[in-house]
Design an enzyme around this catalytic site. Structure first.
Site, PDB file in Angstrom:
ATOM      1  N   HIS A  19       2.477  -0.790  -5.738  1.00  7.86           N
ATOM      2  CA  HIS A  19       1.962  -1.582  -4.606  1.00  7.86           C
ATOM      3  C   HIS A  19       2.847  -2.808  -4.350  1.00  7.86           C
ATOM      4  O   HIS A  19       3.581  -3.251  -5.237  1.00  7.86           O
ATOM      5  CB  HIS A  19       0.561  -2.105  -4.935  1.00  7.86           C
ATOM      6  CG  HIS A  19      -0.534  -1.099  -4.893  1.00  7.86           C
ATOM      7  ND1 HIS A  19      -1.477  -0.978  -5.892  1.00  7.86           N
ATOM      8  CD2 HIS A  19      -0.872  -0.174  -3.949  1.00  7.86           C
ATOM      9  CE1 HIS A  19      -2.333  -0.020  -5.581  1.00  7.86           C
ATOM     10  NE2 HIS A  19      -1.993   0.494  -4.412  1.00  7.86           N
TER      11      HIS A  19
ATOM     12  N   CYS B  69      -5.718  -6.350  -9.626  1.00  8.75           N
ATOM     13  CA  CYS B  69      -6.384  -5.093  -9.230  1.00  8.75           C
ATOM     14  C   CYS B  69      -7.865  -5.047  -9.577  1.00  8.75           C
ATOM     15  O   CYS B  69      -8.612  -4.298  -8.962  1.00  8.75           O
ATOM     16  CB  CYS B  69      -5.742  -3.899  -9.932  1.00  8.75           C
ATOM     17  SG  CYS B  69      -3.974  -3.856  -9.885  1.00  8.75           S
TER      18      CYS B  69
HETATM   19  N1  GLY Z   1      -3.996   4.004 -11.335  1.00  7.74           N
HETATM   20  C1  GLY Z   1      -4.002   3.081 -10.272  1.00  7.74           C
HETATM   21  C2  GLY Z   1      -3.723   3.748  -8.996  1.00  7.74           C
HETATM   22  O1  GLY Z   1      -2.890   4.622  -9.009  1.00  7.74           O
HETATM   23  O2  GLY Z   1      -4.290   3.488  -7.980  1.00  7.74           O
END
Ligand code: GLY
Length: 267
Positions: A167, A254
């Site tokens: 991300h 996250c």
């Molecule tokens: N494991 C985090 C994701 O891939 O969204």
């Protein structure tokens, strides 16, 4: 929101699912995850949120949704609106309904319509700019829908190509009002002109994810060299161990959705 209202910082979290062992992975090799330890680390993370004054809004556990602890990806919460995302990984799309239900108590809700995709981990807010990562998870049409939702409130959206990591917020996060922590291997610095930044230590490429809360950052214990760089740069760093969550390609931003709201307690 009336300025006289007492305000509280809300942190939405969700327990670690036992299915985390089968999480999505993009740029990491799969490694065994100790679920009990992941839960302990998540509890420590929640304690850190409480310590800085957050009120926890815990979503129900979602035992079948492997990545559901990573609530950041399911919404972008601004003062004026919450945009519930359409995650890029199909396995994660069932995470959003329960998030929308909770956020609907605090904000007007907008959504991202198929086939567009958007992960909250790809959206970095600095003042009235939303930097949106064009990653393997978030599409240009997702960015465009987000821009339409937030334009009436004066937000500008800027696309940022992301390479080599999951991300945008794997590559760059805020560590001060207008100071970033970034890895220039994963993201160009040009979109961030006008801001200051600290670069990760080159031995810690995944060290760019820090969670800024008030005047301190919650930061992973696995990145001591970058933590030291932050301290030298005048950033107050609070280190926690999230090693099991990191094996699932998770990081400190996250695991929560943090926003400010009126202090209205549940009836
Ligand atoms: N494991 C985090 C994701 O891939 O969204």
């Amino acid at each position: 929101m009336p300025s006289s209202a007492k305000q509280v910082r809300i942190a939405v979290t969700r327990p670690v699912s036992p299915a985390l062992l089968r999480c999505e992975l993009t740029h990491l090799a799969r490694a065994p995850i100790d679920i009990d330890r992941a839960r302990e680390q998540h509890a420590t993370y929640e304690q850190a949120l409480l310590r800085v004054g957050c009120r926890l809004e815990r979503l129900p556990e979602a035992p079948l949704l492997a990545d559901s602890v990573f609530v950041e990806d399911t919404a972008i919460v601004l003062d004026e609106i919450a945009v519930v995302t359409r995650p890029g990984a199909p396995s994660r799309r069932a995470e959003t309904d329960s998030v929308a239900k909770v956020l609907g108590r605090y904000r007007r809700i907008a959504g991202i319509a198929a086939p567009a995709t958007l992960d909250g981990g790809d959206v970095l807010r600095v003042n009235r700019t939303l930097y949106v990562g064009l990653s393997g998870r978030s599409s240009r049409s997702g960015l465009e829908q987000l821009a339409e939702h937030v334009a009436p409130f004066g937000y500008r959206v800027e696309a940022v190509p992301v390479h080599g990591c999951l991300h945008l917020k794997s590559a760059v996060t805020r560590v001060g009002p207008e100071t970033l922590l970034l890895n220039p291997q994963y993201v160009a610095t040009e979109p961030f002109r006008g801001l200051e930044w600290i670069e990760v230590d080159s031995a810690e490429p995944l060290g760019a994810n820090a969670l800024l809360l008030d005047s301190e950052v919650i930061y992973p214990a696995s990145k001591p060299r970058t933590a030291e760089r932050l301290r030298r740069g005048g950033v107050a760093v609070s280190v926690i161990d999230v090693s099991e969550l990191e094996k699932a390609e998770g990081a400190v931003t996250c695991c929560s959705l943090v926003f400010v709201d009126d202090d209205r307690r549940e009836p």
